[in-house]
Design a protein around this motif. Structure first.
Motif, PDB file in Angstrom:
ATOM      1  N   ALA A  18       0.802  -1.222   0.000  1.00 30.90           N
ATOM      2  CA  ALA A  18       0.000   0.000   0.000  1.00 30.90           C
ATOM      3  C   ALA A  18       0.826   1.258   0.000  1.00 30.90           C
ATOM      4  CB  ALA A  18      -0.924   0.008   1.218  1.00 30.90           C
ATOM      5  N   GLU A  74      -3.358   1.313  -6.006  1.00 27.94           N
ATOM      6  CA  GLU A  74      -3.013   2.596  -5.413  1.00 27.94           C
ATOM      7  C   GLU A  74      -4.179   3.585  -5.555  1.00 27.94           C
ATOM      8  OE1 GLU A  74      -0.807   5.523  -3.454  1.00 27.94           O
ATOM      9  OE2 GLU A  74      -0.677   3.342  -3.550  1.00 27.94           O
ATOM     10  N   ARG A  77      -6.750   2.842  -3.035  1.00 28.48           N
ATOM     11  CA  ARG A  77      -6.359   3.342  -1.709  1.00 28.48           C
ATOM     12  C   ARG A  77      -6.582   4.843  -1.603  1.00 28.48           C
ATOM     13  NH1 ARG A  77      -2.372   5.795   0.917  1.00 28.48           N
ATOM     14  NH2 ARG A  77      -1.192   6.169  -0.998  1.00 28.48           N
ATOM     15  N   GLN A  80     -10.270   5.704  -1.307  1.00 31.52           N
ATOM     16  CA  GLN A  80     -11.007   5.169  -0.166  1.00 31.52           C
ATOM     17  C   GLN A  80     -11.654   6.260   0.703  1.00 31.52           C
ATOM     18  OE1 GLN A  80     -11.815   2.095   0.236  1.00 31.52           O
ATOM     19  NE2 GLN A  80     -12.929   2.477   2.135  1.00 31.52           N
TER      20      GLN A  80
END
Length: 422
Positions: A18, A74, A77, A80
């Motif tokens: 991450a 990515e 993430r 999110q």
């Protein structure tokens, strides 16, 4: 100069953790060095020319952006927070929709109640028995009959007590006529001629008896042994007052007619005189009749007023319900406005989620590494006089600032730049 695509191929996306662009700290450091080396090598080949730097920075940006779009993990993430915010907005949306449903149900209940009240107001005039109220038509007839009888009786009492009180307190008898004692046509005129205080006393005494009659009517509304004794006391007071007037008037008549052989006037003599009882019954009995008729008229009026009171109460309820209805409508409108705002926010967040997030800080980091390598090559590898080298560095710096300015990335106060999906 290594190709820019190779800079992003140090580690496959599928294996990326991450970290930014899916790299761990070692890989990120390797990328940083690679950018530096790439900028250094490109500067040596181009002898630091600003025009070449411009093209290199543009290629760098385009390549970086292209790689951002391809980094699915990515991007997920980075997106999110927008998804979480969107979920919160959807939760708020559901709450607002539920609140609208609640207030619309309350508004509907109030509308039903308002319709029922309006129907009751119309129906009570047609069928008062349905609401436990006696028929108003018969009540009105009884009320007007009682009122018609009450007015002349009231006039009689005014005349009687004005005349009787004047005869008892102020009149000097010149004949023995009982009629002249009780019904003196000039009683009011003569009392005001004597003095205004005498006239006021004579004219107000009848209202004392009428006030007692009103008190008796009010006392009858309450139940209990205390009220029974109060009623007896009021009637006894009225009777004693009438008896006192009769005693004084009869005494004056007796004194006018007495002879030297007549006994002194006392209560026994008064009780034996028919004139004494005539005066009492002419006042007290008529007063009793007046009180009963007055009580009857007032009760009939109260019964008639029950319909009016019923309607007044219903209209007050309507006013209160209309206030609640207005409050509920305002609440509904407020929540509808919130729903519009929330839906707009959800749509905006969806555009961000459907687009891609450009990591500004990350790009600027690599941009500066590349520029640092370019400048270092000018300082160490390109042989130019000091003045020309300084001018070359300043030209490259200006071009770099111009490049970032076009991208709106000079001293940005945001971590990420979101490109909406078209």
């Amino acid at each position: 100069m290594k190709s820019l695509t190779q800079l992003f191929s140090l580690k496959k996306v599928e294996d990326a953790p991450a970290n930014t662009f899916g790299e761990d700290e070692n890989d990120r450091e390797q990328i940083r060095i690679t950018y530096y080396q790439s900028g250094f090598a490109a500067s040596v080949k181009a002898t630091g020319k600003p025009i070449v730097l411009k093209a290199c920075l543009q290629n760098l940006y385009m390549s970086f952006e292209d790689q951002c779009r391809k980094q699915k993990l990515e991007q997920d993430r980075l997106k999110q927070p927008y998804r979480e915010e969107q979920e919160k907005s959807r939760t708020e949306l559901k709450k607002s929709e539920a609140a609208i449903g609640i207030y619309e149900k309350k508004e509907q209940d109030i509308n039903d109640e308002i319709d029922q009240i309006k129907s009751d107001i119309i129906e009570v005039k047609r069928n008062p028995d349905k609401f436990g109220i006696e028929d108003g038509k018969g009540l009105k007839a009884q009320f007007y009959i009682g009122l018609f009888l009450l007015l002349p009786i009231t006039l009689y009492l005014l005349v009687f007590y004005i005349s009787a009180s004047y005869s008892a307190f102020f009149k000097e008898f010149s004949n023995d006529s009982l009629t002249a004692a009780i019904f003196d046509a000039d009683a009011l005129t003569n009392s005001f001629k004597a003095s205004w205080l005498e006239g006021v006393l004579v004219i107000t005494i009848p209202f004392v008896f009428m006030g007692l009659g009103y008190i008796i009517h009010m006392v009858q509304k309450s139940k209990g042994i205390k009220n029974v004794f109060r009623m007896i006391a009021l009637f006894a007071t009225t009777f004693l007052f009438d008896a006192l007037l009769a005693y004084i008037i009869e005494k004056k008549i007796y004194e006018f007619n007495k002879t030297t052989e007549s006994s002194p006037y006392d209560l026994n003599i008064a009780l034996g005189e028919s004139e004494f009882w005539m005066i009492i019954f002419a006042g007290f009995v008529v007063y009793i009749i007046w009180g009963l008729v007055f009580d009857f008229v007032m009760k009939e009026f109260e019964n008639i007023d029950k319909i009016r009171a019923f309607i007044r109460g219903k209209k007050e309820n309507l006013l209160n319900l209309e206030k609640f209805k207005t409050e509920y409508i305002n609440k509904i409108n407020d929540f509808k406005e919130q729903i519009v705002t929330i839906n707009g926010k959800i749509s905006e967040l969806q555009l961000k989620i459907d687009g891609f997030v450009f990591p500004v800080k990350e790009y600027l980091h690599y941009h500066h590494q590349y520029k640092e390598g370019w400048f270092q090559a000018i300082n160490t590898e390109i042989a130019l006089p000091h003045k020309e080298k300084v001018e070359l560095l300043e030209g490259c710096e200006n071009l770099s600032e111009e490049h970032l300015g076009r991208l709106n990335l000079i001293d940005p106060d945001f971590q990420h730049l979101v490109y909406f999906k078209n």
